[in-house]
Motif scaffolding. Sequence first.
Motif, PDB file in Angstrom:
ATOM      1  N   VAL A 438       1.061  -1.103   0.034  1.00 48.49           N
ATOM      2  CA  VAL A 438       0.087   0.059   0.164  1.00 48.49           C
ATOM      3  C   VAL A 438       1.280   1.509  -0.076  1.00 48.49           C
ATOM      4  CG1 VAL A 438      -1.135   1.695   1.671  1.00 48.49           C
ATOM      5  CG2 VAL A 438      -2.046  -0.754   1.056  1.00 48.49           C
ATOM      6  N   GLU A 439       2.227   1.026   1.565  1.00 46.63           N
ATOM      7  CA  GLU A 439       2.977   2.750   1.206  1.00 46.63           C
ATOM      8  C   GLU A 439       3.405   2.530  -1.277  1.00 46.63           C
ATOM      9  OE1 GLU A 439       3.585   5.594   2.232  1.00 46.63           O
ATOM     10  OE2 GLU A 439       2.295   3.745   3.036  1.00 46.63           O
ATOM     11  N   ALA A 440       3.842   1.336  -1.124  1.00 43.78           N
ATOM     12  CA  ALA A 440       4.578   1.611  -2.531  1.00 43.78           C
ATOM     13  C   ALA A 440       3.083   2.378  -3.364  1.00 43.78           C
ATOM     14  CB  ALA A 440       5.005   0.267  -2.934  1.00 43.78           C
ATOM     15  N   ARG A 441       2.445   1.761  -3.578  1.00 42.13           N
ATOM     16  CA  ARG A 441       1.552   2.158  -4.312  1.00 42.13           C
ATOM     17  C   ARG A 441       1.361   4.288  -4.104  1.00 42.13           C
ATOM     18  NH1 ARG A 441      -4.274   2.993  -3.396  1.00 42.13           N
ATOM     19  NH2 ARG A 441      -5.052   3.789  -5.111  1.00 42.13           N
ATOM     20  N   ALA A 456      -1.087  -1.403  -9.093  1.00 38.87           N
ATOM     21  CA  ALA A 456      -0.857  -2.629  -7.976  1.00 38.87           C
ATOM     22  C   ALA A 456      -1.897  -2.617  -6.663  1.00 38.87           C
ATOM     23  CB  ALA A 456      -0.330  -0.867  -6.527  1.00 38.87           C
ATOM     24  N   ARG A 457      -3.171  -1.329  -7.360  1.00 40.62           N
ATOM     25  CA  ARG A 457      -4.814  -2.136  -6.391  1.00 40.62           C
ATOM     26  C   ARG A 457      -4.794  -2.702  -6.748  1.00 40.62           C
ATOM     27  NH1 ARG A 457      -8.177   3.355  -6.784  1.00 40.62           N
ATOM     28  NH2 ARG A 457      -8.155   3.060  -8.604  1.00 40.62           N
ATOM     29  N   ASP A 458      -5.299  -3.875  -8.406  1.00 36.08           N
ATOM     30  CA  ASP A 458      -6.329  -4.761  -9.023  1.00 36.08           C
ATOM     31  C   ASP A 458      -5.482  -6.115  -8.033  1.00 36.08           C
ATOM     32  OD1 ASP A 458      -7.453  -2.751 -10.013  1.00 36.08           O
ATOM     33  OD2 ASP A 458      -6.557  -3.339 -12.073  1.00 36.08           O
ATOM     34  N   ARG A 459      -3.390  -5.664  -8.045  1.00 37.35           N
ATOM     35  CA  ARG A 459      -2.930  -6.849  -7.621  1.00 37.35           C
ATOM     36  C   ARG A 459      -3.550  -6.922  -5.785  1.00 37.35           C
ATOM     37  NH1 ARG A 459       1.571  -4.997 -10.073  1.00 37.35           N
ATOM     38  NH2 ARG A 459       1.754  -3.740  -8.033  1.00 37.35           N
ATOM     39  N   LEU A 460      -3.669  -6.150  -5.656  1.00 34.92           N
ATOM     40  CA  LEU A 460      -4.337  -6.226  -3.748  1.00 34.92           C
ATOM     41  C   LEU A 460      -5.494  -6.837  -3.861  1.00 34.92           C
ATOM     42  CD1 LEU A 460      -2.594  -3.328  -2.085  1.00 34.92           C
ATOM     43  CD2 LEU A 460      -2.231  -5.387  -1.636  1.00 34.92           C
ATOM     44  N   ARG A 463      -5.977 -10.272  -4.107  1.00 33.76           N
ATOM     45  CA  ARG A 463      -6.031 -10.632  -3.211  1.00 33.76           C
ATOM     46  C   ARG A 463      -6.915 -10.530  -1.354  1.00 33.76           C
ATOM     47  NH1 ARG A 463      -0.270  -8.932  -2.505  1.00 33.76           N
ATOM     48  NH2 ARG A 463      -0.255  -9.877  -0.581  1.00 33.76           N
ATOM     49  N   HIS A 464      -8.072 -10.389  -2.358  1.00 35.88           N
ATOM     50  CA  HIS A 464      -9.151  -9.927  -1.689  1.00 35.88           C
ATOM     51  C   HIS A 464      -8.602  -8.618  -0.731  1.00 35.88           C
ATOM     52  CE1 HIS A 464      -9.829 -13.674  -2.851  1.00 35.88           C
ATOM     53  NE2 HIS A 464     -11.247 -13.998  -2.785  1.00 35.88           N
ATOM     54  N   VAL A 465      -8.562  -7.871  -1.432  1.00 37.52           N
ATOM     55  CA  VAL A 465      -7.970  -7.045  -0.895  1.00 37.52           C
ATOM     56  C   VAL A 465      -8.221  -5.389  -0.815  1.00 37.52           C
ATOM     57  CG1 VAL A 465      -5.743  -5.188   1.060  1.00 37.52           C
ATOM     58  CG2 VAL A 465      -5.892  -7.543   0.384  1.00 37.52           C
ATOM     59  N   GLU A 466      -9.176  -4.554  -0.396  1.00 36.52           N
ATOM     60  CA  GLU A 466      -9.533  -3.716  -0.918  1.00 36.52           C
ATOM     61  C   GLU A 466      -9.317  -2.412  -0.080  1.00 36.52           C
ATOM     62  OE1 GLU A 466     -14.285  -2.401  -0.837  1.00 36.52           O
ATOM     63  OE2 GLU A 466     -14.147  -4.319  -1.094  1.00 36.52           O
ATOM     64  N   LEU A 467      -9.421  -0.876  -0.978  1.00 38.20           N
ATOM     65  CA  LEU A 467      -8.095   0.238  -0.464  1.00 38.20           C
ATOM     66  C   LEU A 467      -9.169   0.736  -0.522  1.00 38.20           C
ATOM     67  CD1 LEU A 467      -4.780   0.254  -2.183  1.00 38.20           C
ATOM     68  CD2 LEU A 467      -5.495  -1.859  -0.432  1.00 38.20           C
ATOM     69  N   PHE A 468      -9.333   1.764   1.263  1.00 41.16           N
ATOM     70  CA  PHE A 468     -10.084   3.223   0.761  1.00 41.16           C
ATOM     71  C   PHE A 468      -9.325   4.330   1.196  1.00 41.16           C
ATOM     72  CE2 PHE A 468     -12.997   0.741   3.433  1.00 41.16           C
ATOM     73  CZ  PHE A 468     -13.721  -0.223   2.472  1.00 41.16           C
ATOM     74  N   ASP A 469      -9.040   5.020  -0.136  1.00 41.18           N
ATOM     75  CA  ASP A 469      -8.004   6.031   0.070  1.00 41.18           C
ATOM     76  C   ASP A 469      -8.224   7.422   0.397  1.00 41.18           C
ATOM     77  OD1 ASP A 469      -5.966   4.936  -1.640  1.00 41.18           O
ATOM     78  OD2 ASP A 469      -6.785   5.331  -3.599  1.00 41.18           O
ATOM     79  N   ARG A 470      -7.307   7.827   1.785  1.00 42.74           N
ATOM     80  CA  ARG A 470      -8.269   8.470   2.836  1.00 42.74           C
ATOM     81  C   ARG A 470      -6.746  10.397   2.589  1.00 42.74           C
ATOM     82  NH1 ARG A 470     -11.906   5.913   6.169  1.00 42.74           N
ATOM     83  NH2 ARG A 470     -13.129   5.236   4.561  1.00 42.74           N
ATOM     84  N   ASP A 472      -3.659  11.391   2.038  1.00 43.49           N
ATOM     85  CA  ASP A 472      -2.652  10.733   1.324  1.00 43.49           C
ATOM     86  C   ASP A 472      -2.380   9.152   2.465  1.00 43.49           C
ATOM     87  OD1 ASP A 472      -3.327  12.090   4.640  1.00 43.49           O
ATOM     88  OD2 ASP A 472      -0.470  12.722   4.549  1.00 43.49           O
ATOM     89  N   LYS A 473      -3.590   9.065   3.404  1.00 47.02           N
ATOM     90  CA  LYS A 473      -3.343   7.320   3.794  1.00 47.02           C
ATOM     91  C   LYS A 473      -4.220   6.846   3.295  1.00 47.02           C
ATOM     92  CE  LYS A 473      -1.584   8.384   8.549  1.00 47.02           C
ATOM     93  NZ  LYS A 473      -1.909   9.577   8.500  1.00 47.02           N
ATOM     94  N   THR A 474      -3.906   5.998   2.892  1.00 49.89           N
ATOM     95  CA  THR A 474      -5.039   4.677   2.595  1.00 49.89           C
ATOM     96  C   THR A 474      -5.000   3.746   3.737  1.00 49.89           C
ATOM     97  OG1 THR A 474      -4.000   5.061   0.236  1.00 49.89           O
ATOM     98  CG2 THR A 474      -5.678   3.007   0.818  1.00 49.89           C
TER      99      THR A 474
END
Length: 488
Positions: A438-441, A456-460, A463-470, A472-474
């Motif tokens: 996530v940090e790399a992304r 990178a988000r698609d790769r995660l 693996r069933h990992v979903e991201l919420f961008d807030r 500068d934090k995710t």
Amino acid sequence: MAADGGSGRGAGGITIHDTLSGKRSSLSGQGTNAVSIYLCGVTVYDDAHIGHARTIITFDVLRRHLEGRGIRATMVQNFTDVDDKIIARARDEGIQASELGERYIRRYHEEFERLNVLKADSYPRATEHIPDIIGFIGDLIGGGAAYVAKNGVYFAVSEFAQYGKLSGKKTDQLRSGARIEVDEAKRDPLDFALWKFDSGHPSWDSPWGAGRPGWHIECSAMSTKYLGDCIDIHGGGRDLIFPHHENEIAQSETRTGSMFARIWMHVGMVTIGGEKMSKSLGNIRSVRRALEDWGPNVIRLFCLSGHYSKPVDYSDENLRESLARWRQIEACHYELMHAARNTDGKNGGGPACGANIPGLVDAGDRFDAALDDDLNTHLAVSAVMDVVSDTNALAADCALGPGRAAGAGAELSRMSRILGLRVPNVDPAEAAAIDSEVEARNGLRRQGRYEEADAARDRLRARHVELFDRGDKTVWVKREKIGADARS
RNA sequence: GGUAAGGUGGCAGAACGGUUAUGCGUGGGCCUGCAAAGCCUAUACAAGGGGGUUCGACUCCCUCUCUUACCUCCA
């Protein structure tokens, strides 16, 4: 002794609807801090289905709630492991009835452990209590309420004047119905078998002849052995009211002359397209299959989505609604986890006080009150969802700091524990790996390299990992794998 | 036929004699690099039919009707 004066709903009073009286009955009004529960379990000749799961999950939540209220619940749940269907099925497979029973008991434990159902204090089996059963039958014969006939030992329904009080049936109406297969040796068509003569397998010696116990007697004998002559709550599916529970009352109250169960608690059927799930209709959905399709948490939310006494339809639409709820609860769990380790205090810190989440204390109270009130799980789930959506909204506003997160997290995990909901653990190594990806992304995003960041988000996501961008934090969420999600 | 439990918005579902939750779904908008998550808003003032009690009923009473379960094994 009069049960209660009608107040019955003081502070901390737990009430349960009693099928026999047709009224709410107070549990803690009896001044007790320990409760005995006997639940009629399954007949082990096939895999458990969702209907079994609903009944057992309902009692699991009851038990967890009682314990949350400081009331110790002793729960006994039987396995019926001798029965015509078991014998027939074992014969078809060319194995011993005991082997078949063993197999389905093992599978039962595997499945209900995955459903996060607490272990009962004991799981007595009919075949392991033959002496108790014989003793019980002996008492009934001695008292003149049972007799030996050509094919077995029968309970004489005419000896129990209150027969029919649970189901509201009158004995003369039942007799005129006369659908019951006629056994000429019975004195009355309503009389039911306590012991069936049969020298085949399995069979046990008795003072009256070799054979095996009838269905109803095991529950009377085993509940008495483990929980005494009078139990606080006796439960099962609604379809057991007649004849099973009616017959248990007749046997047990004839033997002791006193009340067998203070509260009879019955759980409604699970239907498919409005019809009861049953073997004869061929519309059974096994727990095993449901676990593959929906996982334990969605099944639990589904089973708790309506009042336990009413039917609930196992439809895709209903399951999807439970899934949607579960996704929100799961997201909330991760929001709280991320907020708790976000210690820079920039995101709305504050003391570890529950009141920091609007309505948090109130939601906890409503949750407890709902369960006190005849185990209203629907309302209890609503209270959980209130905390979840308040928390998720604060998180989306970057207003969920460690202090608030601690307050909400404690309350949410308390409520989740009582409902038996559980977010699967992510091991620390995996969490660290996700963090660094996530940090790399985010590094790529800062540089405006959006295509690489999206990859990178698609790769995660794979693996069933979903991201919420807030900003500068995710925040990331590890989603529980739900089979039904795959097929759109 | 008998017994029991029920009929609340597109769906699911509570509470309550007066003020009609909540969730899902769907439409629109905001936010976002794009998403996701979240927010706002609309769908929505809904109660099987008919009587009655009441100042007032979705809530109490009567009646009719429909649904499901049980009356054989069933969680």
